[in-house]
Design a protein around this motif. Sequence first.
Motif, short mmCIF file in Angstrom:
data_model
loop_
_atom_site.label_atom_id
_atom_site.label_comp_id
_atom_site.label_asym_id
_atom_site.label_seq_id
_atom_site.Cartn_x
_atom_site.Cartn_y
_atom_site.Cartn_z
N ILE A 144 0.97 -1.36 -0.02
CA ILE A 144 -0.08 -0.02 -0.02
C ILE A 144 0.86 1.19 -0.06
N PRO A 145 0.52 2.28 -0.61
CA PRO A 145 1.16 3.43 -0.66
C PRO A 145 1.61 3.92 0.86
N CYS A 146 2.85 4.18 0.88
CA CYS A 146 3.34 4.77 2.21
C CYS A 146 4.42 5.90 1.97
N ILE A 147 4.29 6.87 2.64
CA ILE A 147 5.01 8.07 2.66
C ILE A 147 5.78 8.53 4.04
N LEU A 148 7.06 8.73 3.99
CA LEU A 148 8.04 8.83 5.06
C LEU A 148 8.27 10.47 5.29
N LEU A 149 7.63 10.69 6.57
CA LEU A 149 7.67 12.14 7.14
C LEU A 149 8.91 12.31 7.98
N ALA A 150 9.58 13.23 7.75
CA ALA A 150 10.94 13.66 8.71
C ALA A 150 10.45 14.77 9.60
N ASN A 151 9.92 14.71 10.73
CA ASN A 151 9.31 15.73 11.62
C ASN A 151 10.35 16.48 12.21
N LYS A 152 10.09 17.58 13.00
CA LYS A 152 10.87 18.44 13.56
C LYS A 152 11.97 19.18 12.73
N CYS A 153 11.85 19.42 11.44
CA CYS A 153 12.72 20.00 10.60
C CYS A 153 12.90 21.43 10.94
N ASP A 154 12.01 22.16 11.89
CA ASP A 154 12.35 23.37 12.40
C ASP A 154 13.54 23.34 13.45
N LEU A 155 13.95 22.30 14.06
CA LEU A 155 14.99 22.48 14.91
C LEU A 155 16.53 22.44 14.32
N ASN A 211 13.52 1.46 0.69
CA ASN A 211 12.40 0.53 1.33
C ASN A 211 11.00 0.86 0.89
N GLY A 212 10.96 1.32 -0.42
CA GLY A 212 9.77 1.48 -1.00
C GLY A 212 8.49 2.35 -0.60
N PHE A 213 9.01 3.59 -0.14
CA PHE A 213 8.13 4.61 0.07
C PHE A 213 8.05 5.30 -1.13
N ILE A 214 6.70 5.76 -1.02
CA ILE A 214 6.39 6.55 -2.42
C ILE A 214 7.18 7.87 -2.62
N THR A 215 7.53 8.48 -1.48
CA THR A 215 8.45 9.57 -1.24
C THR A 215 8.61 10.12 0.35
N TRP A 216 9.72 11.06 0.50
CA TRP A 216 9.62 11.61 1.66
C TRP A 216 9.68 12.92 1.62
N MET A 217 9.13 13.53 2.87
CA MET A 217 9.05 14.94 3.07
C MET A 217 9.79 15.43 4.21
N GLU A 218 10.01 16.55 4.27
CA GLU A 218 10.29 17.01 5.63
C GLU A 218 9.25 18.15 6.04
N ILE A 219 8.76 17.74 7.39
CA ILE A 219 7.79 18.58 7.87
C ILE A 219 8.02 19.20 9.22
N SER A 220 7.01 19.95 9.85
CA SER A 220 7.13 20.54 11.19
C SER A 220 5.79 20.47 11.73
N VAL A 221 5.34 19.63 12.43
CA VAL A 221 3.88 19.41 13.05
C VAL A 221 3.86 20.64 13.94
N LYS A 222 4.68 21.12 14.69
CA LYS A 222 4.53 22.22 15.52
C LYS A 222 4.40 23.61 14.85
N GLU A 223 5.05 23.71 13.84
CA GLU A 223 4.76 25.20 12.81
C GLU A 223 3.95 24.75 11.84
N ASN A 224 3.30 23.45 11.68
CA ASN A 224 2.30 23.15 10.58
C ASN A 224 2.99 23.50 9.19
N LYS A 225 4.19 22.87 8.94
CA LYS A 225 5.00 23.12 7.85
C LYS A 225 4.89 21.76 6.84
N ASN A 226 4.36 21.75 5.75
CA ASN A 226 4.43 20.79 4.75
C ASN A 226 3.45 19.68 5.24
#
Length: 209
Positions: free
Chosen positions: A121-132, A149-164
């Motif tokens: 199934i489609p799975c995305i890899l998220l790198a959190n806390k990119c604001d630090l 490892n077969g992820f559809i893509t990866w993205m940097e995000i910041s849950v704290k700052e609601n980025k990406n």
Amino acid sequence: MVDNCCAPGCTNRRGKKKGVSYYRIPKDAERREKWIAAIKRARSRLNKTERWDPPAVCFRLCSDHFISGQERFISMNRVYYKGALGCVVMFDVTSSASFLSCRHWKRDLDNKAMLPNGESIPCILLANKCDLPQRVVPPDSIDRFSKANGFITWMEISVKENKNVGEAMRRLVQDILSVESSLDSLQPKPQEIVNPQLDSLVDGGAGCC
């Protein structure tokens, strides 16, 4: 003495798998009881009904059953993945242990959930806390890991700052819809039902006297 993991269904033992640590059952009564209770719950999910008590010696759990170094026993079951159309695996860029645990979660997902055509199934890899600023996981390592490892893509995000965050969810949804569309196209189309009696009326016409 060889260390074997006592977790239900786990075959890990010291020297068999690299990068795995083994932890003794805690002596503290409260923590000890939590460990034993978690293992018993896991056994019951596997329909193991015989009585189980921790062995007197060499009672250990391997690091595969801990989440990002936290003392939280993992007992995943296929039921948690039932009906899943997509997945998010997220880690903390300031923690190498968090990043390394992503491999376990992706393998667990691939082993227990799949599309009707047998693919993952489609799975995305998220790198959190990119604001630090104190990140320890570099982007090039994430990119290689994602592809390997077969992820559809990866993205940097910041849950704290609601980025990406929104962009990442949109990307995952797009892939889910694309996969569903391709699966629909593979489904056999319903065949027309032929009614000989009606056909004869259409061909010959209907009369009235």
